[in-house]
Scaffold this active site. Sequence first.
Site, PDB file in Angstrom:
ATOM      1  N   ASP A 117      25.472  79.461  62.795  1.00  0.00           N
ATOM      2  CA  ASP A 117      26.027  79.451  61.996  1.00  0.00           C
ATOM      3  C   ASP A 117      25.396  79.199  60.858  1.00  0.00           C
ATOM      4  O   ASP A 117      24.293  78.037  61.431  1.00  0.00           O
ATOM      5  CB  ASP A 117      27.068  78.300  62.546  1.00  0.00           C
ATOM      6  CG  ASP A 117      28.323  78.179  61.172  1.00  0.00           C
ATOM      7  OD1 ASP A 117      28.250  79.570  60.596  1.00  0.00           O
ATOM      8  OD2 ASP A 117      28.395  77.357  60.532  1.00  0.00           O
ATOM      9  N   HIS A 124      29.030  76.754  48.090  1.00  0.00           N
ATOM     10  CA  HIS A 124      29.382  75.850  48.704  1.00  0.00           C
ATOM     11  C   HIS A 124      28.502  75.115  49.013  1.00  0.00           C
ATOM     12  O   HIS A 124      29.032  73.866  48.348  1.00  0.00           O
ATOM     13  CB  HIS A 124      30.335  76.896  50.265  1.00  0.00           C
ATOM     14  CG  HIS A 124      29.951  75.193  51.035  1.00  0.00           C
ATOM     15  ND1 HIS A 124      31.185  75.131  51.505  1.00  0.00           N
ATOM     16  CD2 HIS A 124      29.536  75.868  52.202  1.00  0.00           C
ATOM     17  CE1 HIS A 124      31.399  73.914  52.892  1.00  0.00           C
ATOM     18  NE2 HIS A 124      29.888  74.702  53.272  1.00  0.00           N
ATOM     19  N   ARG A 133      27.445  63.556  47.787  1.00  0.00           N
ATOM     20  CA  ARG A 133      26.145  62.612  47.492  1.00  0.00           C
ATOM     21  C   ARG A 133      25.975  62.942  46.129  1.00  0.00           C
ATOM     22  O   ARG A 133      25.106  63.354  45.546  1.00  0.00           O
ATOM     23  CB  ARG A 133      24.559  63.554  47.789  1.00  0.00           C
ATOM     24  CG  ARG A 133      24.381  63.483  49.283  1.00  0.00           C
ATOM     25  CD  ARG A 133      22.975  64.159  49.383  1.00  0.00           C
ATOM     26  NE  ARG A 133      23.142  65.353  49.409  1.00  0.00           N
ATOM     27  CZ  ARG A 133      23.581  66.393  50.278  1.00  0.00           C
ATOM     28  NH1 ARG A 133      24.807  65.799  51.179  1.00  0.00           N
ATOM     29  NH2 ARG A 133      23.276  67.627  49.739  1.00  0.00           N
ATOM     30  N   GLU A 190      37.071  77.260  57.793  1.00  0.00           N
ATOM     31  CA  GLU A 190      35.738  77.255  57.412  1.00  0.00           C
ATOM     32  C   GLU A 190      35.668  78.799  56.954  1.00  0.00           C
ATOM     33  O   GLU A 190      35.778  79.690  58.315  1.00  0.00           O
ATOM     34  CB  GLU A 190      34.099  76.846  57.482  1.00  0.00           C
ATOM     35  CG  GLU A 190      34.253  75.726  57.218  1.00  0.00           C
ATOM     36  CD  GLU A 190      32.255  74.722  57.819  1.00  0.00           C
ATOM     37  OE1 GLU A 190      32.073  75.919  58.283  1.00  0.00           O
ATOM     38  OE2 GLU A 190      32.749  74.154  57.439  1.00  0.00           O
ATOM     39  N   GLU A 192      34.324  82.259  56.747  1.00  0.00           N
ATOM     40  CA  GLU A 192      32.582  82.877  57.263  1.00  0.00           C
ATOM     41  C   GLU A 192      32.914  84.615  57.332  1.00  0.00           C
ATOM     42  O   GLU A 192      33.956  84.687  57.578  1.00  0.00           O
ATOM     43  CB  GLU A 192      31.755  82.679  57.983  1.00  0.00           C
ATOM     44  CG  GLU A 192      32.434  80.904  57.444  1.00  0.00           C
ATOM     45  CD  GLU A 192      31.839  79.977  58.731  1.00  0.00           C
ATOM     46  OE1 GLU A 192      30.613  80.683  59.367  1.00  0.00           O
ATOM     47  OE2 GLU A 192      31.133  78.841  58.741  1.00  0.00           O
ATOM     48  N   ASP A 224      35.132  79.489  60.899  1.00  0.00           N
ATOM     49  CA  ASP A 224      35.031  78.051  62.015  1.00  0.00           C
ATOM     50  C   ASP A 224      35.069  76.826  61.430  1.00  0.00           C
ATOM     51  O   ASP A 224      34.652  76.006  60.979  1.00  0.00           O
ATOM     52  CB  ASP A 224      33.299  78.058  61.670  1.00  0.00           C
ATOM     53  CG  ASP A 224      32.262  77.767  62.398  1.00  0.00           C
ATOM     54  OD1 ASP A 224      32.815  77.138  63.831  1.00  0.00           O
ATOM     55  OD2 ASP A 224      31.408  77.073  62.357  1.00  0.00           O
ATOM     56  N   ARG A 228      35.991  67.581  60.133  1.00  0.00           N
ATOM     57  CA  ARG A 228      35.434  66.730  58.376  1.00  0.00           C
ATOM     58  C   ARG A 228      35.423  65.582  59.010  1.00  0.00           C
ATOM     59  O   ARG A 228      34.219  65.310  58.484  1.00  0.00           O
ATOM     60  CB  ARG A 228      36.229  66.956  57.288  1.00  0.00           C
ATOM     61  CG  ARG A 228      36.330  68.354  56.611  1.00  0.00           C
ATOM     62  CD  ARG A 228      34.462  69.570  56.475  1.00  0.00           C
ATOM     63  NE  ARG A 228      35.114  70.484  56.309  1.00  0.00           N
ATOM     64  CZ  ARG A 228      34.170  71.533  55.864  1.00  0.00           C
ATOM     65  NH1 ARG A 228      33.210  71.210  56.212  1.00  0.00           N
ATOM     66  NH2 ARG A 228      34.134  72.746  55.769  1.00  0.00           N
ATOM     67  N   GLN A 231      33.093  65.077  61.725  1.00  0.00           N
ATOM     68  CA  GLN A 231      31.337  65.157  61.600  1.00  0.00           C
ATOM     69  C   GLN A 231      31.420  64.683  60.800  1.00  0.00           C
ATOM     70  O   GLN A 231      29.610  64.472  60.657  1.00  0.00           O
ATOM     71  CB  GLN A 231      31.707  66.720  61.076  1.00  0.00           C
ATOM     72  CG  GLN A 231      30.173  67.449  59.927  1.00  0.00           C
ATOM     73  CD  GLN A 231      30.346  68.926  59.316  1.00  0.00           C
ATOM     74  OE1 GLN A 231      31.693  68.741  59.112  1.00  0.00           O
ATOM     75  NE2 GLN A 231      29.209  69.221  59.224  1.00  0.00           N
ATOM     76  N   LYS A 244      32.046  70.930  65.112  1.00  0.00           N
ATOM     77  CA  LYS A 244      31.882  71.923  64.572  1.00  0.00           C
ATOM     78  C   LYS A 244      32.222  72.850  66.436  1.00  0.00           C
ATOM     79  O   LYS A 244      32.833  73.843  66.116  1.00  0.00           O
ATOM     80  CB  LYS A 244      30.510  72.460  63.916  1.00  0.00           C
ATOM     81  CG  LYS A 244      30.295  72.327  62.975  1.00  0.00           C
ATOM     82  CD  LYS A 244      31.508  72.443  61.714  1.00  0.00           C
ATOM     83  CE  LYS A 244      30.996  74.059  61.526  1.00  0.00           C
ATOM     84  NZ  LYS A 244      32.219  74.037  60.356  1.00  0.00           N
ATOM     85  N   THR A 248      36.090  78.419  67.505  1.00  0.00           N
ATOM     86  CA  THR A 248      35.661  79.445  66.042  1.00  0.00           C
ATOM     87  C   THR A 248      35.884  81.081  66.416  1.00  0.00           C
ATOM     88  O   THR A 248      35.611  81.640  68.032  1.00  0.00           O
ATOM     89  CB  THR A 248      33.905  80.212  66.564  1.00  0.00           C
ATOM     90  OG1 THR A 248      32.850  78.000  65.919  1.00  0.00           O
ATOM     91  CG2 THR A 248      33.040  80.164  65.300  1.00  0.00           C
ATOM     92  N   GLU A 351      36.409  72.115  49.665  1.00  0.00           N
ATOM     93  CA  GLU A 351      36.228  72.459  48.142  1.00  0.00           C
ATOM     94  C   GLU A 351      37.455  72.286  47.190  1.00  0.00           C
ATOM     95  O   GLU A 351      37.606  71.340  46.131  1.00  0.00           O
ATOM     96  CB  GLU A 351      35.537  73.269  48.766  1.00  0.00           C
ATOM     97  CG  GLU A 351      34.165  72.734  49.055  1.00  0.00           C
ATOM     98  CD  GLU A 351      33.575  74.783  48.888  1.00  0.00           C
ATOM     99  OE1 GLU A 351      32.966  75.461  48.203  1.00  0.00           O
ATOM    100  OE2 GLU A 351      33.754  75.553  50.100  1.00  0.00           O
TER     101      GLU A 351
END
Length: 398
Positions: A117, A124, A133, A190, A192, A224, A228, A231, A244, A248, A351
């Site tokens: 992945d 993103h 951050r 996610e 993808e 995927d 959170r 993770q 994760k 999938t 997001e």
Amino acid sequence: MPQQSPRELPEGDPFGADTLPYGVFTTPDAPERRRIGVRYGAYVLDAAAAAAAHGSAHTALLTAPTLNPLLAAGRPVWQAVRAEVRTWVTADGGAEHFHPLEGVTLHLPFEVADYVDFYASEHHATNVGRIFRPDSEPLTPNWKHLPIGYHGRAGTVVVSGTDVVRPQGQRKAPADARPSFGPSLRLDIEAEVGFVVGAPAPANTPVALADFREHVFGVCLVNDWSARDVQAWEYVPLGPFLGKSFATSVSAWITPLDAFDAARTAPPERTFPLLPYLDDSGAEPGGIDLRIEVAINGETVSRPPFASMYWTAAQQLAHMTVNGASLRTGDFYASGTVSGPDPDQRGCLLELTEGKGPYLADGDVVTLTAWAPGPAGARIGLGEVTGRIVPAPGTAAP
């Protein structure tokens, strides 16, 4: 208007003769016999039966219960079979080889060898960096120099329609004194795009950008799923793991790479010079103009544009093998979350909600669909990816 017969394709159907994705199906009268099928509108062509009826030299490949033998055969065979299939779905006769899509069961179309992945969307990566951050640069120093990725778990790649069990694991909020264990409270999607490797490559034989088409058979949508909270607690310093690896979801249909020739587009402008093995300035346009739609419980929440991805699939394959890693038939790699520059183009709930949630609840159904421009104004469809969240075993909804 519903499709009345196999060859009466409605105008604008994205699964016409320019698309022709491959899958694996069974029928109610023979649930144990898996067959390779090709989607044409609302029907599935039994590829082996059609090949035998037409005396195809590729009948044995199409009689397999999985796509892997066809994948391993290489690009000249892929192109020859695709040309034959196009004649089979458009010629007169052979209606007995078609099955209504609604009457078959679809299965994982290929045996997954390895799964990788990536993290290829600048939008993103920037959005996530700002959330995690806020006082630092959102992109890490290496991000514009190489396609960042990690090895996933091939055994938990599942076909569209498979229920997704809410994963359990360790969670620790910043204010908590110690971690707790339980079902993920921040289960996410996610959106993808995945790439299926056909022709293998031996160890210590890096795949150059120019050889991308010789190895990648086709394209599919991917969700995927991501826990959170699990993770966030586990990923430092080695990256994604239990957050994760639980599921999938991939489409039941693999659309051949050649179907996207009219949708090729240049990737975003590079802001740093690339090392030679990644420098695609003289290569064919590496982007693909896929328009993705994400729906939760039938309501569209996002429309991520794949054309905005900074790193291309060819660059990802080149980077994946530059260290001497081999390629195997059935290797599978995904783009990472697809997000665009606008708020309604973000490919995950992290997001879309700026990290605040809500995230997925038990019973939620997530569906990804997509199409790309085709020749002469046609649309090239990708098979949908859908999954329903079910509670963790022995627990109530969190």
